[in-house]
Scaffold this motif. Sequence first.
Motif, mmCIF file in Angstrom:
data_model
loop_
_atom_site.group_PDB
_atom_site.id
_atom_site.type_symbol
_atom_site.label_atom_id
_atom_site.label_comp_id
_atom_site.label_asym_id
_atom_site.label_seq_id
_atom_site.Cartn_x
_atom_site.Cartn_y
_atom_site.Cartn_z
ATOM 1 N N THR A 13 -44.799 0.813 -18.920
ATOM 2 C CA THR A 13 -45.328 1.770 -17.256
ATOM 3 C C THR A 13 -45.498 1.713 -16.066
ATOM 4 O OG1 THR A 13 -47.433 1.189 -18.502
ATOM 5 C CG2 THR A 13 -46.251 3.450 -19.611
ATOM 6 N N SER A 14 -45.329 0.141 -16.168
ATOM 7 C CA SER A 14 -45.567 0.152 -14.434
ATOM 8 C C SER A 14 -45.307 -1.325 -14.455
ATOM 9 C CB SER A 14 -46.662 0.051 -14.261
ATOM 10 O OG SER A 14 -47.860 -1.940 -13.666
ATOM 11 N N GLY A 15 -44.629 -1.792 -12.947
ATOM 12 C CA GLY A 15 -44.146 -2.754 -12.211
ATOM 13 C C GLY A 15 -42.909 -3.697 -13.131
ATOM 14 N N LEU A 33 -40.448 3.721 -24.295
ATOM 15 C CA LEU A 33 -41.281 2.523 -23.298
ATOM 16 C C LEU A 33 -42.504 2.379 -23.791
ATOM 17 C CD1 LEU A 33 -40.551 5.647 -21.093
ATOM 18 C CD2 LEU A 33 -41.193 3.301 -19.955
ATOM 19 N N ASN A 34 -43.387 2.073 -24.061
ATOM 20 C CA ASN A 34 -44.909 1.382 -24.239
ATOM 21 C C ASN A 34 -45.769 0.740 -23.170
ATOM 22 O OD1 ASN A 34 -46.667 -1.572 -24.918
ATOM 23 N ND2 ASN A 34 -46.924 0.329 -26.752
ATOM 24 N N GLY A 35 -47.271 1.943 -22.813
ATOM 25 C CA GLY A 35 -47.942 1.065 -21.789
ATOM 26 C C GLY A 35 -49.036 2.019 -21.969
ATOM 27 N N ALA A 91 -45.880 -6.824 -21.965
ATOM 28 C CA ALA A 91 -46.412 -6.400 -21.924
ATOM 29 C C ALA A 91 -48.418 -7.383 -21.597
ATOM 30 C CB ALA A 91 -47.062 -5.118 -23.029
ATOM 31 N N GLY A 92 -49.127 -7.407 -20.554
ATOM 32 C CA GLY A 92 -50.198 -8.421 -20.805
ATOM 33 C C GLY A 92 -50.290 -8.103 -19.237
ATOM 34 N N PHE A 93 -51.787 -8.665 -19.197
ATOM 35 C CA PHE A 93 -52.161 -8.696 -17.610
ATOM 36 C C PHE A 93 -53.015 -10.318 -17.769
ATOM 37 C CE2 PHE A 93 -55.207 -8.204 -21.738
ATOM 38 C CZ PHE A 93 -56.466 -8.711 -21.422
ATOM 39 N N GLY A 112 -53.921 -11.526 -28.192
ATOM 40 C CA GLY A 112 -53.399 -10.532 -29.387
ATOM 41 C C GLY A 112 -51.973 -9.919 -28.242
ATOM 42 N N ILE A 113 -52.280 -9.327 -26.950
ATOM 43 C CA ILE A 113 -51.371 -9.143 -26.476
ATOM 44 C C ILE A 113 -49.862 -9.872 -26.043
ATOM 45 C CG2 ILE A 113 -52.318 -8.989 -23.774
ATOM 46 C CD1 ILE A 113 -51.288 -5.966 -23.883
ATOM 47 N N MET A 114 -50.209 -10.841 -24.977
ATOM 48 C CA MET A 114 -49.144 -11.888 -24.743
ATOM 49 C C MET A 114 -48.619 -12.473 -25.739
ATOM 50 S SD MET A 114 -50.668 -12.312 -20.710
ATOM 51 C CE MET A 114 -52.015 -12.235 -20.906
ATOM 52 N N LEU A 115 -49.098 -13.171 -26.699
ATOM 53 C CA LEU A 115 -49.082 -13.978 -27.889
ATOM 54 C C LEU A 115 -48.838 -13.191 -29.178
ATOM 55 C CD1 LEU A 115 -47.561 -16.855 -28.453
ATOM 56 C CD2 LEU A 115 -50.225 -17.644 -28.955
HETATM 57 P P1 NAD Z 1 -48.103 -4.664 -14.642
HETATM 58 O O1 NAD Z 1 -49.863 -4.495 -14.528
HETATM 59 O O2 NAD Z 1 -47.940 -4.296 -13.532
HETATM 60 O O3 NAD Z 1 -47.537 -4.711 -15.767
HETATM 61 C C1 NAD Z 1 -48.440 -4.646 -17.406
HETATM 62 C C2 NAD Z 1 -47.858 -3.501 -18.453
HETATM 63 O O4 NAD Z 1 -48.758 -3.850 -19.267
HETATM 64 C C3 NAD Z 1 -48.347 -2.001 -18.262
HETATM 65 O O5 NAD Z 1 -46.969 -1.085 -18.751
HETATM 66 C C4 NAD Z 1 -49.874 -2.084 -18.890
HETATM 67 O O6 NAD Z 1 -49.994 -0.554 -19.181
HETATM 68 C C5 NAD Z 1 -49.153 -2.525 -19.795
HETATM 69 N N1 NAD Z 1 -50.256 -2.867 -21.123
HETATM 70 C C6 NAD Z 1 -51.379 -3.361 -20.715
HETATM 71 N N2 NAD Z 1 -52.301 -4.033 -21.817
HETATM 72 C C7 NAD Z 1 -51.645 -3.104 -22.817
HETATM 73 C C8 NAD Z 1 -51.718 -3.008 -23.869
HETATM 74 N N3 NAD Z 1 -53.004 -3.863 -24.583
HETATM 75 N N4 NAD Z 1 -51.432 -2.719 -24.918
HETATM 76 C C9 NAD Z 1 -49.817 -2.169 -24.329
HETATM 77 N N5 NAD Z 1 -49.676 -2.005 -23.548
HETATM 78 C C10 NAD Z 1 -50.810 -2.590 -22.216
HETATM 79 O O7 NAD Z 1 -48.113 -6.163 -14.857
HETATM 80 P P2 NAD Z 1 -46.575 -7.301 -14.305
HETATM 81 O O8 NAD Z 1 -46.564 -8.121 -12.769
HETATM 82 O O9 NAD Z 1 -45.275 -5.915 -14.086
HETATM 83 O O10 NAD Z 1 -46.819 -7.765 -15.701
HETATM 84 C C11 NAD Z 1 -45.536 -7.746 -16.576
HETATM 85 C C12 NAD Z 1 -45.241 -8.923 -16.839
HETATM 86 O O11 NAD Z 1 -44.588 -9.851 -16.302
HETATM 87 C C13 NAD Z 1 -46.627 -10.053 -17.480
HETATM 88 O O12 NAD Z 1 -46.287 -10.469 -19.479
HETATM 89 C C14 NAD Z 1 -47.247 -10.548 -17.090
HETATM 90 O O13 NAD Z 1 -47.663 -11.648 -17.353
HETATM 91 C C15 NAD Z 1 -45.254 -11.190 -16.506
HETATM 92 N N6 NAD Z 1 -45.282 -12.173 -15.099
HETATM 93 C C16 NAD Z 1 -45.584 -11.403 -13.557
HETATM 94 C C17 NAD Z 1 -46.040 -12.143 -12.847
HETATM 95 C C18 NAD Z 1 -46.163 -11.311 -11.466
HETATM 96 O O14 NAD Z 1 -46.657 -12.020 -10.361
HETATM 97 N N7 NAD Z 1 -46.544 -10.048 -11.643
HETATM 98 C C19 NAD Z 1 -45.485 -13.229 -13.039
HETATM 99 C C20 NAD Z 1 -45.337 -14.050 -13.830
HETATM 100 C C21 NAD Z 1 -45.145 -13.147 -15.069
#
Ligand code: NAD
Length: 242
Positions: A13-15, A33-35, A91-93, A112-115
């Motif tokens: 839904t983002s990024g 899509l998910n998020g 998905a991650g944060f 949970g979310i990333m592994l």
């Molecule tokens: P973002 O915050 O823009 O997007 C994160 C997405 O994950 C969103 O759609 C959000 O709704 C979803 N999400 C969060 N918690 C969730 C949950 N519990 N269940 C389902 N969905 C959930 O972040 P981004 O920068 O686009 O990051 C995406 C991936 O890229 C991540 O795994 C992040 O670790 C990786 N990453 C990002 C960067 C960076 O600099 N932005 C660098 C390296 C890796």
Amino acid sequence: GLAGKVALVTGSTSGIGLSIVNHLADLRCNVILNGFGETKHIEDVQTNLKRQNIKVNFFEDDLSTVQGNLTLCDNIYRIYPTGVDILVNNAGFQHVSPVETFPTAKWEQMIGIMLTSPFLLVQKFLPEMKRKEWGRIINISSVHGLVASPYKAAYVSTKHGVHGLTKVVALETAETGITCNAICPGFVDTPIYQKQVESRSQTDGCSYDEALVAKFVEFLCSEAASQITGSCLTMDGGWTAR
Ligand code: NAD
């Protein structure tokens, strides 16, 4: 081409995830899509994607829980009895805290979310990929899957962990039409990064467009990349080369 393939992108839904979904839709994949996010925003995203004349579905299951992952799989199998062709675990944060005070609940949510989520989704969709003799599993990791930074215990641990999963799945699918790889971006200008950028005292990170990650995903899905598997591929402007 990828036309007609079914692609699940978690956290789309983002990024970066949204940019991958948009790109795969341009290539005429049916997308899931998910998020989380504002209803209006997610509706707009879906309306926009549907202009491509592809199938678009959205599920807001919480992938930090086992049940959320299982429900997502059930929802998808109800629509697509042969599952997905392309699985992008994105998905991650981030949560930043010294290890001594890192909240256990945050640690568990991040694992949970990333592994655990990538593990469960691979487990559920791999059998159908094997039957179809084609599949692409792409884990969006980070340079923090290869090197560490202070105060990011859970993030660094999950990203290192997902590299292990990537390699095991690649070995278990070797000599099939399935590949499994990780992409390790440096800093990408997305909401996750925006939240951190304010607290960064210097701007020595290599910022670049999310769209580049989507193009990399396209390449890994192509036949030209059919022998690339089990790799953790950096796109960090040389950040980890030091
Ligand atoms: P973002 O915050 O823009 O997007 C994160 C997405 O994950 C969103 O759609 C959000 O709704 C979803 N999400 C969060 N918690 C969730 C949950 N519990 N269940 C389902 N969905 C959930 O972040 P981004 O920068 O686009 O990051 C995406 C991936 O890229 C991540 O795994 C992040 O670790 C990786 N990453 C990002 C960067 C960076 O600099 N932005 C660098 C390296 C890796």
